[in-house]
Write a protein that holds these residues in place. Structure first.
Motif, PDB file in Angstrom:
ATOM      1  N   UNK A  72       0.856  -1.192   0.000  1.00 44.29           N
ATOM      2  CA  UNK A  72       0.000   0.000   0.000  1.00 44.29           C
ATOM      3  C   UNK A  72       0.892   1.243   0.000  1.00 44.29           C
ATOM      4  N   UNK A  73       0.465   2.301  -0.691  1.00 44.92           N
ATOM      5  CA  UNK A  73       1.199   3.568  -0.625  1.00 44.92           C
ATOM      6  C   UNK A  73       0.258   4.741  -0.797  1.00 44.92           C
TER       7      UNK A  73
ATOM      8  N   UNK B 198      -8.355   1.358   4.148  1.00 44.93           N
ATOM      9  CA  UNK B 198      -8.225   0.399   3.044  1.00 44.93           C
ATOM     10  C   UNK B 198      -7.518  -0.870   3.521  1.00 44.93           C
ATOM     11  N   UNK B 199      -6.475  -0.719   4.317  1.00 41.45           N
ATOM     12  CA  UNK B 199      -5.775  -1.891   4.851  1.00 41.45           C
ATOM     13  C   UNK B 199      -6.721  -2.724   5.705  1.00 41.45           C
TER      14      UNK B 199
ATOM     15  N   UNK C 112      -1.820  -2.021  -3.854  1.00 38.80           N
ATOM     16  CA  UNK C 112      -2.789  -0.927  -3.763  1.00 38.80           C
ATOM     17  C   UNK C 112      -2.082   0.403  -3.542  1.00 38.80           C
ATOM     18  N   UNK C 113      -1.649   1.058  -4.624  1.00 35.70           N
ATOM     19  CA  UNK C 113      -1.094   2.407  -4.488  1.00 35.70           C
ATOM     20  C   UNK C 113      -2.215   3.438  -4.412  1.00 35.70           C
ATOM     21  N   UNK C 114      -1.855   4.690  -4.209  1.00 40.85           N
ATOM     22  CA  UNK C 114      -2.794   5.812  -4.311  1.00 40.85           C
ATOM     23  C   UNK C 114      -3.881   5.784  -3.242  1.00 40.85           C
ATOM     24  N   UNK C 115      -3.534   5.336  -2.026  1.00 43.36           N
ATOM     25  CA  UNK C 115      -4.527   5.165  -0.967  1.00 43.36           C
ATOM     26  C   UNK C 115      -4.645   6.364  -0.033  1.00 43.36           C
TER      27      UNK C 115
END
Length: 359
Positions: free
Chosen positions: A93-94, A321-322, A117-120
């Protein structure tokens, strides 16, 4: 949270947002270890280790016993982190808004055994979730407009700004081309153009194009929506001054120096506000309708500490999101688009509830 699904998280980069994200994840029940290049004292909530994220061996060791990694590093580090996470099968994630970084991660996701999952963050991130929920309300959607700004509550000077966000990220979004859908055509337009006036809660703001805020939405909505764009919100006069700074003074050719100058001139402040204006238009039962999500988010207290608006909205978005991945509410592997995340499920998470409480 189901700890067998995703219970242990490494958080890389312990600036204000990284520290807050780690704390929010701890509050949601995750086992968190923080990593930063500089040695830091142990946090009350989670252990902290000094780690050189540019060294593949050190990074591999940091992620080896973790189900997931959250990168709160400057965007330029994220490709290296994503490569190691992909190799280890670690959920990734980022918070990046950088288009090239996201494209690289999307390619990795094609062969990933874990979530990529980027852009979080806030934009891209939360605002895309909001916009998608509006779009799904229509029988046919004709436009989606997303406007977001993180600004000082009490601006001073002609710029009316303070660098509460990464200077590298701000310079990047001011100079890179912007993807839009205009009259059904996907295209790239210049940043710091298309200026318009927006009012949020009686505050007059200007909006103009900047890069990265749409995330992957052009892929998702091409052929479904005639007009889709993202703009940054600033106090009036900001855009013209930044165009002068970057283009007439040629600071676009010296990005690192530009960031240093701007941060020195406009350091972070504690009293900030995040302005959000997301609107969509379309037809419901043959009636043309406009939906709006308009909010001003301000600092809140998390535990015993005060969190700036930009910090908690960004950290809160990725923590939510996580948690959704851990609870099985999102795919277990592959690329996750922000616009595919259900708004109601997001705001029902431990951290996501903050977005419903704040106004």
């Amino acid at each position: 949270m189901d700890p067998d699904r995703l219970g242990t998280v490494a958080v890389l980069g312990l600036g204000k947002i990284g520290q807050l994200a780690a704390r929010l994840l701890c509050d949601a029940g995750f086992d968190v270890v923080g990593h930063d290049v500089r040695p830091r004292p142990r946090s009350e909530a989670f252990p902290v280790r000094a780690t050189d994220v540019t060294d593949p061996d050190s990074l591999t060791a940091a992620l080896a016993d973790r189900h997931a990694v959250l990168s709160c590093l400057p965007y330029s580090f994220n490709i290296g982190v994503a490569d190691v996470a992909h190799r280890l099968g670690t959920h990734y994630f980022d918070l990046t808004e950088d288009v090239a970084t996201t494209q690289h991660i999307r390619t990795l996701a094609d062969t990933s055994s874990a979530v990529m999952a980027p852009q979080c963050g806030l934009a891209p991130g939360f605002v895309g979730i909001v916009a998608a929920s509006q779009a799904e309300s229509f029988d046919r959607c004709r436009s989606i407009r997303m406007r977001v700004g993180a600004l000082p509550e009490h601006p001073t000077g002609l710029l009316g700004y303070a660098f509460n966000w990464s200077p590298e990220g701000v310079v990047n979004e001011y100079l890179n081309d912007c993807e839009v859908i205009e009259e059904g055509v996907r295209k790239w337009v210049s940043p710091m153009e298309w200026k318009e006036t927006v009012h949020v809660g009686g505050t007059r703001l200007e909006a103009f194009t900047t890069s990265g805020g749409l995330g992957t939405m052009c892929d998702t909505y091409l052929g479904r929506v005639e007009n889709l764009d993202y703009k940054t919100l600033r106090y009036p006069g900001h855009m013209d001054l930044m165009n002068f700074f970057f283009h007439e003074l040629l600071m676009r050719e010296r990005k690192e120096l530009a960031g240093e100058i701007l941060t020195n001139a406009k350091p972070p402040v504690d009293d900030d506000a995040v302005y959000i204006h997301v609107s969509s238009e379309g037809w419901i039962d043959e009636q043309l309708t406009r939906l709006e999500f308009v909010r001003t988010f301000r600092p809140i207290t998390v535990g015993t500490e005060r969190a700036t608006a930009i910090a908690w909205t960004t950290a809160g978005s990725v923590a939510s999101v996580i948690e959704m991945v851990s609870n099985g509410l999102l795919p277990e592997r592959g690329f996750v688009k922000q616009e595919e995340i259900p708004f109601d499920a997001f705001t029902a998470t431990t951290t996501g509830r903050l977005f419903g409480k704040a106004r």
